[in-house]
Motif scaffolding. Sequence first.
Motif, PDB file in Angstrom:
ATOM      1  N   LEU A  47      10.086  42.017  -2.128  1.00 50.06           N
ATOM      2  CA  LEU A  47       9.459  41.371  -0.961  1.00 50.06           C
ATOM      3  C   LEU A  47      10.157  41.774   0.337  1.00 50.06           C
ATOM      4  CD1 LEU A  47       7.833  39.833  -3.039  1.00 50.06           C
ATOM      5  CD2 LEU A  47       8.449  37.684  -1.953  1.00 50.06           C
ATOM      6  N   ASN A  74       8.146  43.787   3.039  1.00 48.69           N
ATOM      7  CA  ASN A  74       7.783  42.989   4.230  1.00 48.69           C
ATOM      8  C   ASN A  74       8.640  43.314   5.451  1.00 48.69           C
ATOM      9  OD1 ASN A  74       5.780  41.603   2.876  1.00 48.69           O
ATOM     10  ND2 ASN A  74       7.161  39.986   2.202  1.00 48.69           N
ATOM     11  N   LYS A  75       9.954  43.452   5.198  1.00 47.95           N
ATOM     12  CA  LYS A  75      10.856  43.628   6.348  1.00 47.95           C
ATOM     13  C   LYS A  75      10.974  45.086   6.784  1.00 47.95           C
ATOM     14  CE  LYS A  75      15.453  42.041   7.821  1.00 47.95           C
ATOM     15  NZ  LYS A  75      16.696  41.385   7.399  1.00 47.95           N
ATOM     16  N   LEU A  93       3.601  43.484  -3.708  1.00 50.82           N
ATOM     17  CA  LEU A  93       3.585  42.035  -3.549  1.00 50.82           C
ATOM     18  C   LEU A  93       2.799  41.380  -4.686  1.00 50.82           C
ATOM     19  CD1 LEU A  93       3.094  41.826   0.331  1.00 50.82           C
ATOM     20  CD2 LEU A  93       5.215  41.949  -0.983  1.00 50.82           C
TER      21      LEU A  93
END
Length: 360
Positions: free
Chosen positions: A26, A30-31, A58
């Motif tokens: 994640l 995401n980052k 994800l």
Amino acid sequence: MIKKIGILTSGGDCGGLNAVIRSVTLTAINKYGWKVYGIKDGTEGLIRDPIDAIELNLKSFESNLMRLGGTFLGSNNSGNPFNYMQKNGKRIDVSDKIINGFNKLNLDSLIGIGGDGSMKILQKLTKKGNINFVGIPKTIDNDVMFNEFSIGYDTAVNVATNALDMLQPTAASHKRAMILEVMGRDAGHIALNAGIAGGADIILIPEIKYSLKSIAKHIEKIKLKERSHILIVIAEAVRKEDGSKAYVKYLNGQVRLGGIGNYISDRVSNMTKVETRVTVLGHLQRGAQPSHKDRLIASAFGVYAVDMIAQKKFNRIVVWQNRKITDIDIDKVAGKSKTIDIKDPLIKVAKALDIYVGEI
Ligand code: F6P
């Protein structure tokens, strides 16, 4: 530029592994917008042809994975790639194969989740292959050096404590001495912590010598003054009187610690005439649903490890020290094992509670 990272779980499984794989995936997606590849069965996936790895996204975590014990990537605790047992029984060095596999996947970095044994192997392997490595400690044994909490340890201690909670009523009903043999390899962390939390009367750990006479005396004293049942916790690597450890040999030739509970049971019941029963807790400590603390540590370690890759901090291991996460050079950790120091404050606690913890 980092674009693609790999992740693998190595050594014995434990609670919290799926949670840490999720956290890494994640955070990386995401980052940082990276791709994440999950390598199957520890380094085994890199030896196979074709390479056994899957892209994680994800969606991979939309189910209840993080709530489950085990590792959905699979793991392996019976192979040293530098001395790898082939199907024909012969041992060869497959380290180059693994390094080639890693290079074929075009990965910029590798996150390896393992205990002290795996860290040693991964250190040697990643050094040889010039692989950008970040390690995350997991092991129910909690014996990774300079690290207070490994993923999986809390779950194992909870299982052992629950076991004592369940043994106590039946011990009381039959006025027996119940012996619980727990895992932990050469470290007595599970035994000492669960023993105190679960109200044990006697805790035997590999780090402290015991005397059968003292155990018998302690049992007699409890029976005389306090109550008719006794709880005893024994770590699997506690030695017999002749200094040897108790082992179980499996049909495939593997040898594992086990059996010290029965050894002590026979002697204690002979000396005290108290009826004894033995429970070997075994792999329940590994496969149980991860505790809140293990999921939390796993989540925090995962985020930290990915941030380390972004900062190009390689060949280091994420560790928990003094209530926060930091990292340490893998060379300082690999090959070392954190056992219980006799000055551990918990030994003092145990003694104050009149728990017999050996001849100290
Ligand atoms: O290192 C974790 C551990 O569970 C030890 O506590 C135990 O001695 C060993 O692994 C058991 O290994 P296996 O799963 O091969 O039986």
